[in-house]
Scaffold this motif. Structure first.
Motif, PDB file in Angstrom:
ATOM      1  N   ARG A  35       0.755  -1.348   0.118  1.00  0.00           N
ATOM      2  CA  ARG A  35      -0.150  -0.088  -0.161  1.00  0.00           C
ATOM      3  C   ARG A  35       0.925   1.071  -0.006  1.00  0.00           C
ATOM      4  O   ARG A  35       0.345   2.264  -0.677  1.00  0.00           O
ATOM      5  CB  ARG A  35      -1.082  -0.080   1.343  1.00  0.00           C
ATOM      6  N   GLN A  57      -8.116   0.066  -7.930  1.00  0.00           N
ATOM      7  CA  GLN A  57      -8.378  -1.489  -7.654  1.00  0.00           C
ATOM      8  C   GLN A  57      -7.342  -1.966  -6.604  1.00  0.00           C
ATOM      9  O   GLN A  57      -8.022  -2.842  -5.881  1.00  0.00           O
ATOM     10  CB  GLN A  57      -8.642  -2.225  -8.865  1.00  0.00           C
ATOM     11  N   THR A  58      -6.188  -1.935  -6.684  1.00  0.00           N
ATOM     12  CA  THR A  58      -5.252  -2.512  -5.631  1.00  0.00           C
ATOM     13  C   THR A  58      -5.402  -2.034  -4.589  1.00  0.00           C
ATOM     14  O   THR A  58      -5.224  -2.755  -3.572  1.00  0.00           O
ATOM     15  CB  THR A  58      -3.797  -2.329  -6.450  1.00  0.00           C
ATOM     16  N   THR A  60      -8.003  -0.575  -3.183  1.00  0.00           N
ATOM     17  CA  THR A  60      -9.279  -1.086  -2.457  1.00  0.00           C
ATOM     18  C   THR A  60      -8.966  -2.605  -1.998  1.00  0.00           C
ATOM     19  O   THR A  60      -9.180  -2.927  -0.829  1.00  0.00           O
ATOM     20  CB  THR A  60     -10.370  -1.072  -3.516  1.00  0.00           C
ATOM     21  N   ARG A  61      -8.456  -3.488  -2.618  1.00  0.00           N
ATOM     22  CA  ARG A  61      -8.059  -4.953  -2.482  1.00  0.00           C
ATOM     23  C   ARG A  61      -7.284  -4.855  -1.222  1.00  0.00           C
ATOM     24  O   ARG A  61      -7.694  -5.839  -0.315  1.00  0.00           O
ATOM     25  CB  ARG A  61      -7.660  -5.664  -3.648  1.00  0.00           C
ATOM     26  N   LEU A  62      -6.238  -4.018  -1.171  1.00  0.00           N
ATOM     27  CA  LEU A  62      -5.374  -4.356  -0.099  1.00  0.00           C
ATOM     28  C   LEU A  62      -5.983  -3.725   1.112  1.00  0.00           C
ATOM     29  O   LEU A  62      -5.763  -4.408   2.205  1.00  0.00           O
ATOM     30  CB  LEU A  62      -4.040  -3.237  -0.528  1.00  0.00           C
ATOM     31  N   ARG A  63      -6.797  -2.770   1.093  1.00  0.00           N
ATOM     32  CA  ARG A  63      -7.618  -2.303   2.357  1.00  0.00           C
ATOM     33  C   ARG A  63      -8.398  -3.459   2.900  1.00  0.00           C
ATOM     34  O   ARG A  63      -8.456  -3.697   4.041  1.00  0.00           O
ATOM     35  CB  ARG A  63      -8.475  -1.062   2.115  1.00  0.00           C
ATOM     36  N   ILE A  64      -9.143  -4.174   2.054  1.00  0.00           N
ATOM     37  CA  ILE A  64      -9.890  -5.242   2.126  1.00  0.00           C
ATOM     38  C   ILE A  64      -9.225  -6.395   3.138  1.00  0.00           C
ATOM     39  O   ILE A  64      -9.608  -6.777   3.958  1.00  0.00           O
ATOM     40  CB  ILE A  64     -10.691  -6.066   1.145  1.00  0.00           C
ATOM     41  N   ILE A  65      -7.986  -6.705   2.392  1.00  0.00           N
ATOM     42  CA  ILE A  65      -6.973  -7.782   2.976  1.00  0.00           C
ATOM     43  C   ILE A  65      -6.511  -7.040   4.542  1.00  0.00           C
ATOM     44  O   ILE A  65      -6.480  -7.932   5.212  1.00  0.00           O
ATOM     45  CB  ILE A  65      -5.817  -7.688   1.931  1.00  0.00           C
ATOM     46  N   SER A  68      -9.174  -7.986   6.928  1.00  0.00           N
ATOM     47  CA  SER A  68      -9.151  -9.310   7.081  1.00  0.00           C
ATOM     48  C   SER A  68      -7.875  -9.786   8.090  1.00  0.00           C
ATOM     49  O   SER A  68      -8.279 -10.667   8.936  1.00  0.00           O
ATOM     50  CB  SER A  68      -9.033 -10.008   5.922  1.00  0.00           C
ATOM     51  N   ILE A  81      -8.038 -16.040   1.036  1.00  0.00           N
ATOM     52  CA  ILE A  81      -8.496 -15.011  -0.009  1.00  0.00           C
ATOM     53  C   ILE A  81      -8.718 -15.777  -1.328  1.00  0.00           C
ATOM     54  O   ILE A  81      -7.935 -16.971  -1.809  1.00  0.00           O
ATOM     55  CB  ILE A  81      -7.069 -14.146  -0.115  1.00  0.00           C
TER      56      ILE A  81
END
Length: 82
Positions: A35, A57-58, A60-65, A68, A81
């Motif tokens: 990030r 997009q990257t 957003t995905r990293l924030r979700i990860i 988690s 994942i």
């Protein structure tokens, strides 16, 4: 992402990534590193999408990860994942 020293990411789109509980903290640090270097990651992706779209997009995905990982650390579990 490997060029930045990433060990867990990326995984091929058709594969799942399972991070064991004892590796979640290291995985979380890797996600934070990625990030912090989003521009480099976005420029290293394949086209036809624009670099800014890849970056968004990257991110957003990293924030979700990251979220988690936070939850996994709270309960002492791993991260899956799909």
């Amino acid at each position: 992402m490997r060029f930045l020293g990433a060990r867990f990411l990326p995984v091929p789109a058709e594969d799942d990534l399972h991070v064991e509980a004892e590796d979640v903290q290291e995985f979380r640090r890797e996600v934070a590193l990625l990030r912090s270097r989003l521009d480099e990651v976005a420029h290293g992706t394949e086209r036809p999408r624009a670099v800014e779209e890849h970056r968004h997009q990257t991110e957003t995905r990293l924030r979700i990860i990251e979220e988690s990982c936070r939850k996994a650390l709270e309960i002492g579990g791993g991260v899956l994942i799909r």
